[in-house]
Design an enzyme around this catalytic site. Structure first.
Site, PDB file in Angstrom:
ATOM      1  N   ASP A 184       0.807  -1.228   0.000  1.00 54.52           N
ATOM      2  CA  ASP A 184       0.000   0.000   0.000  1.00 54.52           C
ATOM      3  C   ASP A 184       0.839   1.277   0.000  1.00 54.52           C
ATOM      4  O   ASP A 184       0.420   2.309   0.538  1.00 54.52           O
ATOM      5  CB  ASP A 184      -0.975   0.010   1.188  1.00 54.52           C
ATOM      6  N   LYS A 200       1.764   2.147  -5.102  1.00 48.95           N
ATOM      7  CA  LYS A 200       2.300   1.602  -6.354  1.00 48.95           C
ATOM      8  C   LYS A 200       1.375   1.894  -7.540  1.00 48.95           C
ATOM      9  O   LYS A 200       1.834   2.303  -8.605  1.00 48.95           O
ATOM     10  CB  LYS A 200       2.484   0.077  -6.219  1.00 48.95           C
ATOM     11  N   GLY A 204      -4.515  -4.358  -3.821  1.00 52.48           N
ATOM     12  CA  GLY A 204      -5.499  -3.336  -4.172  1.00 52.48           C
ATOM     13  C   GLY A 204      -4.700  -2.103  -4.546  1.00 52.48           C
ATOM     14  O   GLY A 204      -4.097  -1.483  -3.684  1.00 52.48           O
ATOM     15  N   HIS A 205      -4.636  -1.803  -5.820  1.00 50.52           N
ATOM     16  CA  HIS A 205      -3.821  -0.683  -6.304  1.00 50.52           C
ATOM     17  C   HIS A 205      -4.741   0.445  -6.756  1.00 50.52           C
ATOM     18  O   HIS A 205      -5.500   0.288  -7.713  1.00 50.52           O
ATOM     19  CB  HIS A 205      -2.909  -1.140  -7.456  1.00 50.52           C
ATOM     20  N   GLN A 216       2.072  -6.084  -3.105  1.00 47.40           N
ATOM     21  CA  GLN A 216       2.507  -6.170  -1.694  1.00 47.40           C
ATOM     22  C   GLN A 216       3.793  -5.357  -1.509  1.00 47.40           C
ATOM     23  O   GLN A 216       4.018  -4.416  -2.249  1.00 47.40           O
ATOM     24  CB  GLN A 216       2.693  -7.635  -1.259  1.00 47.40           C
TER      25      GLN A 216
HETATM   26  P1  GDP Z   1      -0.779   0.308  -3.537  1.00 47.16           P
HETATM   27  O1  GDP Z   1      -1.351  -0.975  -3.067  1.00 47.16           O
HETATM   28  O2  GDP Z   1       0.694   0.398  -3.304  1.00 47.16           O
HETATM   29  O3  GDP Z   1      -1.125   0.645  -4.958  1.00 47.16           O
HETATM   30  O4  GDP Z   1      -1.420   1.440  -2.621  1.00 47.16           O
HETATM   31  P2  GDP Z   1      -2.998   1.570  -2.222  1.00 47.16           P
HETATM   32  O5  GDP Z   1      -3.726   2.040  -3.398  1.00 47.16           O
HETATM   33  O6  GDP Z   1      -3.468   0.336  -1.564  1.00 47.16           O
HETATM   34  O7  GDP Z   1      -2.916   2.647  -1.061  1.00 47.16           O
HETATM   35  C1  GDP Z   1      -2.393   3.918  -1.281  1.00 47.16           C
HETATM   36  C2  GDP Z   1      -3.497   4.943  -0.951  1.00 47.16           C
HETATM   37  O8  GDP Z   1      -2.914   6.231  -0.836  1.00 47.16           O
HETATM   38  C3  GDP Z   1      -4.547   5.061  -2.024  1.00 47.16           C
HETATM   39  O9  GDP Z   1      -5.754   5.407  -1.426  1.00 47.16           O
HETATM   40  C4  GDP Z   1      -4.020   6.203  -2.901  1.00 47.16           C
HETATM   41  O10 GDP Z   1      -5.067   6.875  -3.577  1.00 47.16           O
HETATM   42  C5  GDP Z   1      -3.395   7.090  -1.858  1.00 47.16           C
HETATM   43  N1  GDP Z   1      -2.219   7.848  -2.287  1.00 47.16           N
HETATM   44  C6  GDP Z   1      -1.227   7.496  -3.140  1.00 47.16           C
HETATM   45  N2  GDP Z   1      -0.254   8.431  -3.171  1.00 47.16           N
HETATM   46  C7  GDP Z   1      -0.642   9.407  -2.309  1.00 47.16           C
HETATM   47  C8  GDP Z   1      -0.031  10.621  -1.865  1.00 47.16           C
HETATM   48  O11 GDP Z   1       1.052  10.999  -2.259  1.00 47.16           O
HETATM   49  N3  GDP Z   1      -0.731  11.363  -0.933  1.00 47.16           N
HETATM   50  C9  GDP Z   1      -1.940  10.962  -0.461  1.00 47.16           C
HETATM   51  N4  GDP Z   1      -2.532  11.747   0.431  1.00 47.16           N
HETATM   52  N5  GDP Z   1      -2.523   9.826  -0.863  1.00 47.16           N
HETATM   53  C10 GDP Z   1      -1.884   9.042  -1.747  1.00 47.16           C
HETATM   54  P1  IMO Z   2      -0.862  -4.225  -2.227  1.00 40.13           P
HETATM   55  O1  IMO Z   2      -0.374  -4.782  -3.552  1.00 40.13           O
HETATM   56  C1  IMO Z   2      -1.002  -4.640   2.108  1.00 40.13           C
HETATM   57  C2  IMO Z   2      -1.069  -8.696   3.746  1.00 40.13           C
HETATM   58  C3  IMO Z   2      -2.323  -9.152   4.423  1.00 40.13           C
HETATM   59  C4  IMO Z   2      -1.747 -10.138   5.428  1.00 40.13           C
HETATM   60  C5  IMO Z   2      -0.601 -10.780   4.658  1.00 40.13           C
HETATM   61  C6  IMO Z   2      -0.964 -12.095   4.003  1.00 40.13           C
HETATM   62  O2  IMO Z   2      -2.158  -3.533  -2.311  1.00 40.13           O
HETATM   63  O3  IMO Z   2       0.212  -3.436  -1.576  1.00 40.13           O
HETATM   64  P2  IMO Z   2      -2.462 -12.822   1.933  1.00 40.13           P
HETATM   65  O4  IMO Z   2      -3.855 -12.471   1.541  1.00 40.13           O
HETATM   66  O5  IMO Z   2      -1.436 -12.444   0.926  1.00 40.13           O
HETATM   67  O6  IMO Z   2      -2.323 -14.250   2.359  1.00 40.13           O
HETATM   68  O7  IMO Z   2      -2.163 -11.959   3.274  1.00 40.13           O
HETATM   69  O8  IMO Z   2      -0.234  -9.843   3.657  1.00 40.13           O
HETATM   70  N1  IMO Z   2      -1.252  -8.194   2.355  1.00 40.13           N
HETATM   71  C7  IMO Z   2      -1.187  -6.907   2.006  1.00 40.13           C
HETATM   72  N2  IMO Z   2      -1.045  -5.801   2.777  1.00 40.13           N
HETATM   73  N3  IMO Z   2      -1.079  -4.524   0.761  1.00 40.13           N
HETATM   74  C8  IMO Z   2      -1.208  -5.619  -0.010  1.00 40.13           C
HETATM   75  O9  IMO Z   2      -1.156  -5.555  -1.358  1.00 40.13           O
HETATM   76  C9  IMO Z   2      -1.305  -6.877   0.613  1.00 40.13           C
HETATM   77  N4  IMO Z   2      -1.462  -8.135   0.165  1.00 40.13           N
HETATM   78  C10 IMO Z   2      -1.421  -8.933   1.239  1.00 40.13           C
HETATM   79  O10 IMO Z   2      -2.992  -8.079   5.033  1.00 40.13           O
HETATM   80  O11 IMO Z   2      -1.183  -9.431   6.509  1.00 40.13           O
HETATM   81 MG    MG Z   3      -2.897  -1.689  -1.830  1.00 39.78          MG
END
Ligand code: GDP
Ligand code: IMO
Ligand code: MG
Length: 422
Positions: free
Chosen positions: A14, A17, A41-42, A223
């Site tokens: 998270d 990415k 979840g991207h 991840q």
């Molecule tokens: P990912 O899994 O690495 O793609 O990240 P996620 O999408 O799960 O979580 C990142 C969250 O932060 C999302 O809700 C994005 O919309 C938000 N986000 C990404 N970059 C920024 C930033 O620079 N500032 C803020 N405030 N939010 C951001």
């Molecule tokens: P993105 O790509 C954050 C965490 C889960 C749990 C552990 C194992 O959005 O960054 P799993 O379902 O893989 O067996 O869970 O890894 N986890 C993540 N945490 N971002 C993710 O993906 C994750 N994918 C798995 O919360 O702790």
């Molecule tokens: Mg994510």
């Protein structure tokens, strides 16, 4: 001869990415996912609409870009079908742009039940899995029992499916788990039918042809490095190699084909699920980061645990990945903190160390360095010249400690909220 650049998370996932891959996509012809599955979840945002992708690479909103789901990914046809439908409703032409590896493994409805049964059996020591069936599917892959995307083109696919499902049912019985697999089967097979309409390819050949044609390729990690099956805080990890080396096995590219390695990290840390988190702030400061940063899971909606930036862990991830450029996200979230802390070492058993201990039960006391906060709303800033001095100092300290330049600073969820630094 082209190179493959890699973008991956350096923390517990998270890191942002999805957003940054979307921003970088205009520089690339191909975006390829190499591991993980719908546990990811991207999120990406443009025109004030937020999109969350789970299986499909984050280059999908740029017409002309090819998006590959590599052999290292595990696919749930139900979730993939939902993603395809919602993207096509938005006018994204996936028939042209999406390519799926024949060697990617399939998540069966019974894999999801096995995930749930395994977690329930663990009780208090549960992993905190996303319950998407990731662990059981990779277990069947390495156990040589799995079903792959290419199998859906074979005449005996149903038979193979039933054979594996029945095996899973036996295991579920041992868990005393009340199985409900049949309820999801119709939808699952509809997803399989839908997949047949898309390009199912020998992705390793195709990617290497693109390399030979000097096409620009970006591999998108899921991840983060601290959830890596080998190097994360085992067993509180995911079931794939999330580090740079995972891109070689997850796409079929040789190590010397790797170009830039973009390592992405938040200006602080978050973690979802169980496992050690040395700089965790289980207090009002952590709660404030969670609220301001909207730190709730993009896949499960669970509140993310929040804490200060951890340089011991970050340096470890940089070492494992050979990171050539750093990308910092979400410093805008820290705009109202007078003091910002960074862990520069750990105190373990009374001694200071710069290494992560092997035993995850070892109590760790972070040694912090304090920084003066910038106390300003920097969200949406466009130029590096506008950034407050305190933030520049924070960034320069990270560069000095890691020896890697911070090239991109993201200051908001939107595409436009991105500052490139020379
Ligand atoms: P990912 O899994 O690495 O793609 O990240 P996620 O999408 O799960 O979580 C990142 C969250 O932060 C999302 O809700 C994005 O919309 C938000 N986000 C990404 N970059 C920024 C930033 O620079 N500032 C803020 N405030 N939010 C951001
Ligand atoms: P993105 O790509 C954050 C965490 C889960 C749990 C552990 C194992 O959005 O960054 P799993 O379902 O893989 O067996 O869970 O890894 N986890 C993540 N945490 N971002 C993710 O993906 C994750 N994918 C798995 O919360 O702790
Ligand atoms: Mg994510």
């Amino acid at each position: 001869m082209g190179k493959v650049d890699i973008l991956l998370g350096l923390q517990w996932g998270d890191e942002g990415k999805g957003k940054v891959v979307d921003v970088l996509t205009p520089n690339y012809d191909v975006i390829a996912r190499f591991q993980g599955g719908p546990n990811a979840g991207h999120s990406l945002e443009f025109n004030n609409i937020k999109h969350v992708l789970h299986t499909i690479p984050s280059g999908v909103f740029h017409p002309g870009c090819i998006n590959i789901i590599g052999n290292g990914v595990v696919i749930d046809p139900i979730i993939l079908a939902k993603e395809i439908h919602s993207l096509e409703k938005l006018g994204v032409n996936l028939k042209l742009s999406l390519k799926i590896s024949k060697k990617a493994h399939l998540i069966l409805p019974s894999h999801r039940e096995l995930d749930a049964a395994s977690e329930a059996a663990k009780g208090n020591s549960k992993i905190g899995s996303t319950l998407k069936g990731i662990g059981p599917t990779y277990m069947d892959k390495t156990g040589r029992n799995g079903l792959r995307v290419g199998d859906i083109l074979l005449p005996n696919f149903r038979e193979r499916y039933n054979f594996l499902k029945n095996k899973h049912k036996e295991i579920l019985r041992l868990y005393n788990y009340e199985s409900n697999i049949e309820q999801h089967e119709t939808e699952w097979f509809e997803g399989i039918e839908l997949m047949r309409e898309y390009q199912i390819i020998d992705s390793e050949y195709e990617i290497n042809e693109y390399i030979n044609q000097a096409k620009r390729i970006l591999a998108e990690g899921a991840q983060g490095s601290l959830l890596d099956i080998d190097f994360g805080s085992y067993p509180f990890v995911t079931s794939s190699n999330t580090i740079c080396a995972g891109a070689c096995t997850g796409l079929g590219i040789a190590p010397h084909r790797i170009g830039e390695v973009y390592g992405i990290f938040k200006a602080y840390c978050t973690r979802v699920g169980s496992g050690p988190f040395p700089t965790e702030l289980d207090n009002q400061i952590g709660e404030k980061i969670r609220q301001v940063g909207h730190e709730f899971g993009a896949t499960t909606g669970r509140p993310r645990r929040c804490g200060w930036l951890d340089l011991v862990a970050l340096k470890y991830a940089i070492m494992l990945n050979g990171v050539t450029q750093l990308i910092m996200t979400k410093p805008d979230v820290l705009g109202t903190f007078e003091i910002i802390k960074v862990a520069v070492a750990y105190r373990v058993n009374g001694y200071e160390t710069s290494r992560l201990p092997y035993d995850i039960n070892t109590p760790i006391e972070p040694v912090y360095k304090e920084f003066k906060g910038w106390m300003r709303d920097i969200s949406g800033f466009k130029s590096v010249d506008d950034l407050p001095e305190e933030l520049i100092r924070y960034i320069e300290f990270i560069e000095q400690e890691t020896g890697v330049p911070v090239k991109i600073i993201s200051v908001g969820p939107n595409r436009e909220d991105t500052i490139v630094r020379d």
